[in-house]
Motif scaffolding. Structure first.
Motif, short mmCIF file in Angstrom:
data_model
loop_
_atom_site.label_atom_id
_atom_site.label_comp_id
_atom_site.label_asym_id
_atom_site.label_seq_id
_atom_site.Cartn_x
_atom_site.Cartn_y
_atom_site.Cartn_z
N PHE A 66 0.96 -1.06 0.06
CA PHE A 66 -0.15 0.11 -0.11
C PHE A 66 0.57 1.25 0.08
O PHE A 66 0.32 2.44 -0.33
N LEU A 67 2.12 1.34 0.27
CA LEU A 67 2.98 2.54 0.50
C LEU A 67 3.05 3.09 -0.68
O LEU A 67 3.23 4.30 -0.99
N GLY A 68 3.23 2.26 -1.91
CA GLY A 68 3.60 2.97 -3.35
C GLY A 68 2.30 3.52 -4.00
O GLY A 68 2.41 5.04 -4.13
N PRO A 69 1.15 3.02 -3.67
CA PRO A 69 -0.02 3.79 -4.15
C PRO A 69 -0.31 4.97 -3.49
O PRO A 69 -0.94 5.87 -3.87
N LEU A 70 -0.06 4.95 -2.12
CA LEU A 70 -0.57 6.15 -1.14
C LEU A 70 0.59 7.07 -1.21
O LEU A 70 0.65 8.10 -0.62
N GLU A 71 1.83 6.69 -2.13
CA GLU A 71 2.97 7.69 -2.08
C GLU A 71 3.39 8.01 -0.70
O GLU A 71 3.68 9.07 -0.14
N ASN A 72 3.54 6.96 0.17
CA ASN A 72 3.66 7.21 1.69
C ASN A 72 5.07 6.63 1.95
O ASN A 72 5.45 5.37 1.38
N ASN A 73 6.04 7.37 2.39
CA ASN A 73 7.40 7.02 2.76
C ASN A 73 7.64 7.16 4.44
O ASN A 73 8.71 7.33 4.74
N THR A 74 6.61 7.16 4.98
CA THR A 74 6.68 7.31 6.56
C THR A 74 7.03 5.83 7.27
O THR A 74 6.59 5.04 6.74
N PRO A 75 7.36 5.72 8.52
CA PRO A 75 7.33 4.63 9.36
C PRO A 75 6.16 3.99 9.43
O PRO A 75 4.97 4.79 9.29
#
Length: 280
Positions: A66-75
């Protein structure tokens, strides 16, 4: 429709700088999709300077998709808070069950005729690849389990034990029995009607929310937490803004300031627009 929490907790009035969100039953639809509404709301959070961190009973590999689609790079925090990792998968901290506790829990699940799975680091161990929900979990988290003849020799460094059963009342009874049996030695909560999670006594989503807030330099009073199941209650109780999904059991909703729509009706996106973004 979004409504105030049924417990009547005082409505929060402070700023929100961070969101800690559950995944299954909350962020994603029942068929495990991120909707356009959710992706748009996540972008709106970023534009408003609000950090999004994910927390789940899932193992890390089951969260990373899910990190890629959400453009999320947080812990993020997996295994109900038992493992905290950077977006690149680097493990920052882990809380493991004592080997004796793991052995006792597995034995109790077997006595209750509940299938047991072990999660060690990034590995998922099962003894029966055809057991209840194994195929479903494999598809959901896009991970192959490690099949072992038994768990002997695998009781060390266990971040989570999961009990799986198609008999929902039996699993509810097992939750109550194991919570009493392992009191002080493990945290025991159902993450769905068919999954029971057993983790280190400090490894719960309340601990995870506080640890993620610490890592991001945000006070927990400025964190909004959103979830739908019993294992989300510890973080709802810690949150500055606590939001329950419309599909949550009533007992979970009593711990929320607000209740949003169900995950079948873009309730997560509604919550961000109604309760979080106005507090940016």
């Amino acid at each position: 429709m979004s409504t105030p929490g049924s417990q009547g907790r005082p409505g929060p009035s402070g700023r929100v700088r961070m969101v800690v969100s559950d995944i299954d039953g909350t962020l994603v639809t029942p068929d495990k999709r991120l909707t356009h509404g959710v992706l748009d709301a996540a972008r709106a959070l970023r534009a408003a300077g609000i950090t999004l961190c994910l927390v789940s009973s899932r193992a890390p590999r089951g969260m990373e998709m899910f990190l890629g689609p959400l453009e999320n790079n947080t812990p993020y925090a997996g295994l109900n808070g038992g493992l905290v990792a950077r977006a690149d998968g680097t493990i920052l901290s882990r809380l493991s069950l004592a080997p004796a506790t793991t052995r006792e829990a597995v034995g109790a699940l077997q006595e209750d005729d509940v299938s047991a799975w072990l999660f060690i680091g990034r590995d998922w161990l099962v003894t029966d690849p055809h057991g209840p929900y194994v195929a479903r979990e494999r598809e959901t988290v896009q991970t192959e389990p490690l099949v072992v003849p038994d768990f002997t020799g695998h009781y060390h460094d266990v971040g989570k034990i999961m009990g799986a059963s198609t008999d929902f009342p039996r699993l509810a009874q097992a939750e109550a029995r194991l919570a009493a049996l392992l009191a002080g030695h493990a945290s025991v909560h159902r993450s769905s009607d068919y999954y029971l999670d057993i983790t280190h006594p400090q490894a719960n989503k309340g601990y995870a929310a506080m640890e993620l807030a610490r890592l991001m330099g945000v006070d927990i009073s400025e964190v909004a937490c959103i979830g739908d199941m019993n294992n989300d209650v510890p973080m709802l109780d810690e949150a500055g803004v606590a939001i329950a999904m419309g599909n949550a059991p009533d007992a979970v909703k009593t711990h929320a300031h607000f209740v949003t729509g169900a995950n079948t009706h873009d309730g997560w996106a509604q919550a961000m627009h109604d309760y979080v973004l106005p507090r940016a």
